[in-house]
Write a protein that holds these residues in place. Structure first.
Motif, PDB file in Angstrom:
ATOM      1  N   PRO A  32       0.860  -1.269  -0.328  1.00  0.00           N
ATOM      2  CA  PRO A  32       0.007  -0.194   0.447  1.00  0.00           C
ATOM      3  C   PRO A  32       1.140   1.025   0.024  1.00  0.00           C
ATOM      4  CG  PRO A  32       0.678  -1.220   2.137  1.00  0.00           C
ATOM      5  CD  PRO A  32       1.564  -1.281   1.359  1.00  0.00           C
ATOM      6  N   LEU A  33       1.088   1.646  -1.089  1.00  0.00           N
ATOM      7  CA  LEU A  33       2.404   2.804  -1.242  1.00  0.00           C
ATOM      8  C   LEU A  33       2.647   4.008  -1.364  1.00  0.00           C
ATOM      9  CD1 LEU A  33       4.317   1.134  -4.196  1.00  0.00           C
ATOM     10  CD2 LEU A  33       4.802   0.749  -1.762  1.00  0.00           C
ATOM     11  N   TRP A  34       0.760   4.681  -1.044  1.00  0.00           N
ATOM     12  CA  TRP A  34       0.202   6.044  -0.287  1.00  0.00           C
ATOM     13  C   TRP A  34      -0.889   5.538   0.581  1.00  0.00           C
ATOM     14  CZ3 TRP A  34       0.610   3.078  -5.344  1.00  0.00           C
ATOM     15  CH2 TRP A  34       2.283   3.412  -6.362  1.00  0.00           C
ATOM     16  N   PRO A  35      -0.628   5.982   1.040  1.00  0.00           N
ATOM     17  CA  PRO A  35      -1.529   5.373   2.250  1.00  0.00           C
ATOM     18  C   PRO A  35      -1.690   6.759   2.696  1.00  0.00           C
ATOM     19  CG  PRO A  35       0.302   5.012   3.492  1.00  0.00           C
ATOM     20  CD  PRO A  35       1.369   5.273   2.173  1.00  0.00           C
ATOM     21  N   LEU A  36      -2.997   6.737   3.480  1.00  0.00           N
ATOM     22  CA  LEU A  36      -3.678   7.953   3.995  1.00  0.00           C
ATOM     23  C   LEU A  36      -4.901   7.363   5.403  1.00  0.00           C
ATOM     24  CD1 LEU A  36      -5.087  10.409   2.815  1.00  0.00           C
ATOM     25  CD2 LEU A  36      -6.916   9.166   2.011  1.00  0.00           C
ATOM     26  N   HIS A  37      -5.294   6.190   5.493  1.00  0.00           N
ATOM     27  CA  HIS A  37      -6.313   5.806   6.758  1.00  0.00           C
ATOM     28  C   HIS A  37      -5.141   4.585   7.481  1.00  0.00           C
ATOM     29  CE1 HIS A  37      -9.204   8.723   5.380  1.00  0.00           C
ATOM     30  NE2 HIS A  37      -8.514   8.263   4.439  1.00  0.00           N
ATOM     31  N   GLY A  38      -4.489   5.028   8.940  1.00  0.00           N
ATOM     32  CA  GLY A  38      -3.562   3.799   9.492  1.00  0.00           C
ATOM     33  C   GLY A  38      -4.576   2.577   9.334  1.00  0.00           C
ATOM     34  N   VAL A  39      -5.937   3.056   9.946  1.00  0.00           N
ATOM     35  CA  VAL A  39      -6.451   1.504  10.524  1.00  0.00           C
ATOM     36  C   VAL A  39      -6.445   0.564   9.163  1.00  0.00           C
ATOM     37  CG1 VAL A  39      -8.888   2.640   9.541  1.00  0.00           C
ATOM     38  CG2 VAL A  39      -8.533   1.024  11.378  1.00  0.00           C
ATOM     39  N   ASN A  40      -6.759   0.989   7.776  1.00  0.00           N
ATOM     40  CA  ASN A  40      -6.542   0.446   6.350  1.00  0.00           C
ATOM     41  C   ASN A  40      -5.265  -0.413   6.598  1.00  0.00           C
ATOM     42  OD1 ASN A  40      -8.883   0.795   5.356  1.00  0.00           O
ATOM     43  ND2 ASN A  40      -8.282   2.277   4.061  1.00  0.00           N
ATOM     44  N   ARG A  46      -3.021  -7.418   9.213  1.00  0.00           N
ATOM     45  CA  ARG A  46      -3.431  -8.434  10.135  1.00  0.00           C
ATOM     46  C   ARG A  46      -3.976  -9.908   8.771  1.00  0.00           C
ATOM     47  NH1 ARG A  46      -7.583  -8.706  14.610  1.00  0.00           N
ATOM     48  NH2 ARG A  46      -7.664 -11.222  14.399  1.00  0.00           N
ATOM     49  N   THR A  47      -4.076  -8.896   7.482  1.00  0.00           N
ATOM     50  CA  THR A  47      -4.440 -10.607   6.852  1.00  0.00           C
ATOM     51  C   THR A  47      -2.684 -10.731   5.980  1.00  0.00           C
ATOM     52  OG1 THR A  47      -6.407  -9.414   5.831  1.00  0.00           O
ATOM     53  CG2 THR A  47      -5.336 -11.301   4.033  1.00  0.00           C
ATOM     54  N   CYS A  48      -2.103  -9.885   5.894  1.00  0.00           N
ATOM     55  CA  CYS A  48      -0.719 -10.638   5.811  1.00  0.00           C
ATOM     56  C   CYS A  48      -0.050 -11.557   6.592  1.00  0.00           C
ATOM     57  CB  CYS A  48       0.285  -9.015   5.903  1.00  0.00           C
ATOM     58  SG  CYS A  48       0.768  -8.078   4.326  1.00  0.00           S
ATOM     59  N   ASP A  49      -0.308 -10.719   7.801  1.00  0.00           N
ATOM     60  CA  ASP A  49       0.180 -12.114   8.439  1.00  0.00           C
ATOM     61  C   ASP A  49      -1.074 -13.734   8.392  1.00  0.00           C
ATOM     62  OD1 ASP A  49       1.049 -13.026  11.838  1.00  0.00           O
ATOM     63  OD2 ASP A  49      -0.903 -13.210  11.989  1.00  0.00           O
ATOM     64  N   ALA A  50      -2.055 -13.836   8.109  1.00  0.00           N
ATOM     65  CA  ALA A  50      -2.700 -14.434   8.157  1.00  0.00           C
ATOM     66  C   ALA A  50      -2.159 -15.881   6.451  1.00  0.00           C
ATOM     67  CB  ALA A  50      -4.219 -14.133   7.610  1.00  0.00           C
ATOM     68  N   VAL A  51      -1.590 -15.087   5.664  1.00  0.00           N
ATOM     69  CA  VAL A  51      -2.009 -15.792   4.511  1.00  0.00           C
ATOM     70  C   VAL A  51      -0.020 -16.250   4.363  1.00  0.00           C
ATOM     71  CG1 VAL A  51      -4.093 -14.533   3.420  1.00  0.00           C
ATOM     72  CG2 VAL A  51      -1.587 -13.567   3.265  1.00  0.00           C
ATOM     73  N   GLY A  52       0.761 -15.362   5.342  1.00  0.00           N
ATOM     74  CA  GLY A  52       2.313 -15.365   5.197  1.00  0.00           C
ATOM     75  C   GLY A  52       2.901 -14.262   4.468  1.00  0.00           C
ATOM     76  N   ALA A  53       2.199 -12.717   4.621  1.00  0.00           N
ATOM     77  CA  ALA A  53       2.928 -11.871   3.634  1.00  0.00           C
ATOM     78  C   ALA A  53       3.685 -11.394   3.548  1.00  0.00           C
ATOM     79  CB  ALA A  53       1.960 -11.860   2.319  1.00  0.00           C
ATOM     80  N   CYS A  54       4.823  -9.763   3.794  1.00  0.00           N
ATOM     81  CA  CYS A  54       5.764  -9.313   3.889  1.00  0.00           C
ATOM     82  C   CYS A  54       4.330  -7.675   4.005  1.00  0.00           C
ATOM     83  CB  CYS A  54       6.539  -9.109   3.751  1.00  0.00           C
ATOM     84  SG  CYS A  54       7.599 -10.405   3.602  1.00  0.00           S
ATOM     85  N   MET A  55       4.735  -6.925   3.879  1.00  0.00           N
ATOM     86  CA  MET A  55       4.258  -5.429   3.917  1.00  0.00           C
ATOM     87  C   MET A  55       4.893  -4.303   3.757  1.00  0.00           C
ATOM     88  SD  MET A  55       0.433  -3.300   5.325  1.00  0.00           S
ATOM     89  CE  MET A  55       1.366  -2.066   6.982  1.00  0.00           C
ATOM     90  N   ALA A  56       5.048  -3.553   2.727  1.00  0.00           N
ATOM     91  CA  ALA A  56       5.652  -2.809   2.933  1.00  0.00           C
ATOM     92  C   ALA A  56       4.863  -1.244   2.311  1.00  0.00           C
ATOM     93  CB  ALA A  56       6.871  -3.085   1.038  1.00  0.00           C
ATOM     94  N   VAL A  57       5.780   0.099   2.877  1.00  0.00           N
ATOM     95  CA  VAL A  57       4.579   1.356   2.751  1.00  0.00           C
ATOM     96  C   VAL A  57       5.978   2.096   3.475  1.00  0.00           C
ATOM     97  CG1 VAL A  57       4.841   0.770   4.764  1.00  0.00           C
ATOM     98  CG2 VAL A  57       2.511   1.851   4.223  1.00  0.00           C
ATOM     99  N   PRO A  58       5.808   3.015   3.265  1.00  0.00           N
ATOM    100  CA  PRO A  58       6.224   4.242   2.976  1.00  0.00           C
ATOM    101  C   PRO A  58       6.538   4.232   4.395  1.00  0.00           C
ATOM    102  CG  PRO A  58       5.029   5.253   1.451  1.00  0.00           C
ATOM    103  CD  PRO A  58       4.774   3.559   1.802  1.00  0.00           C
ATOM    104  N   LYS A  59       7.570   5.556   4.938  1.00  0.00           N
ATOM    105  CA  LYS A  59       7.762   5.752   7.132  1.00  0.00           C
ATOM    106  C   LYS A  59       7.002   6.606   6.207  1.00  0.00           C
ATOM    107  CE  LYS A  59      10.006   4.081  10.537  1.00  0.00           C
ATOM    108  NZ  LYS A  59      11.545   3.864  10.467  1.00  0.00           N
ATOM    109  N   TYR A  60       6.075   7.472   6.066  1.00  0.00           N
ATOM    110  CA  TYR A  60       5.753   8.662   6.737  1.00  0.00           C
ATOM    111  C   TYR A  60       5.928   9.183   8.081  1.00  0.00           C
ATOM    112  CZ  TYR A  60       3.233   8.924   2.347  1.00  0.00           C
ATOM    113  OH  TYR A  60       3.015   8.726   0.258  1.00  0.00           O
ATOM    114  N   PRO A  61       5.868   9.998   8.651  1.00  0.00           N
ATOM    115  CA  PRO A  61       5.511  10.153   9.736  1.00  0.00           C
ATOM    116  C   PRO A  61       4.908   9.984  10.694  1.00  0.00           C
ATOM    117  CG  PRO A  61       6.362  12.179   9.281  1.00  0.00           C
ATOM    118  CD  PRO A  61       5.828  10.808   7.868  1.00  0.00           C
TER     119      PRO A  61
END
Ligand code: SAM
Length: 173
Positions: A32-40, A46-61
């Motif tokens: 999710p490279l252009w995130p807006l809402h933290g809850v998403n 949580r889905t990544c954990d369920a299927v054994g995936a990683c998540m890559a996201v920019p480290k906005y403050p």
């Protein structure tokens, strides 16, 4: 008549899980490279954990704290910081054996039902919650996946869309 269905308890569920954790980066990466809402981000992790995936996201403050707040498992989710989105995407597109798939409504998209499980390392790109995947990022996609909709709303929530596609790519649906 009494139902024959027995709901599993947490102990049953833990016993059924494979003992080995996931191999970082070897299979599926949700981006999710252009995130807006933290809850998403928490929902998607949580889905990544369920299927054994990683998540890559920019480290906005605001991102680390938003993930901390919205991802409610005691164990850590597998998060990688992407840095500049386009440079990161270009590296993924150039990595040997990696397929970059965009989750987006697009004319040339494959419908979710026709998507086979991922064979090699696969990066799943999600768009901005208001404006979608930016045009300059589309050129790094090998393919697009669309989730059919029949309702009045134009799009799904980004974490819902990402979760559906992750399950299909993981071969668990
Ligand atoms: C809320 S949508 C973006 C807004 C939309 N592009 C627009 O301009 O109205 C956020 C992201 O969720 C994903 N998404 C939502 N619904 C989808 C669908 N039906 N098929 C594929 N991707 C979808 C895409 O990654 C999209 O960029």
């Amino acid at each position: 008549m009494m139902s024959q269905i027995r709901v599993k308890n947490p102990k049953d569920i833990r016993r059924e899980r494979p003992a080995r954790g996931h191999g970082c980066w070897d299979h599926l990466v949700a981006a999710p490279l252009w995130p807006l809402h933290g809850v998403n981000l928490g929902t998607l992790l949580r889905t990544c954990d369920a299927v054994g995936a990683c998540m890559a996201v920019p480290k906005y403050p605001w991102v680390p704290e938003a993930i901390e707040r919205s991802y409610t498992f005691p164990h850590r989710g597998c998060v990688h910081w992407s840095g500049n989105q386009l440079r990161w995407l270009q590296r993924q597109a150039e990595a040997p054996g990696t397929r970059v798939v965009g989750v987006e409504l697009a004319d040339e998209a494959v419908r979710l039902a026709d998507l086979p499980p991922a064979k090699g390392r696969t990066v799943m790109v999600l768009g901005h919650e208001q404006t979608g995947i930016p045009p300059e990022a589309v050129e790094y996609l090998d393919m697009a996946i669309e989730i059919p909709m029949v309702g009045a709303g134009t799009t799904l929530n980004v974490a819902v869309a990402g979760s559906l596609v992750l399950y299909k790519l993981a071969g668990l649906l």
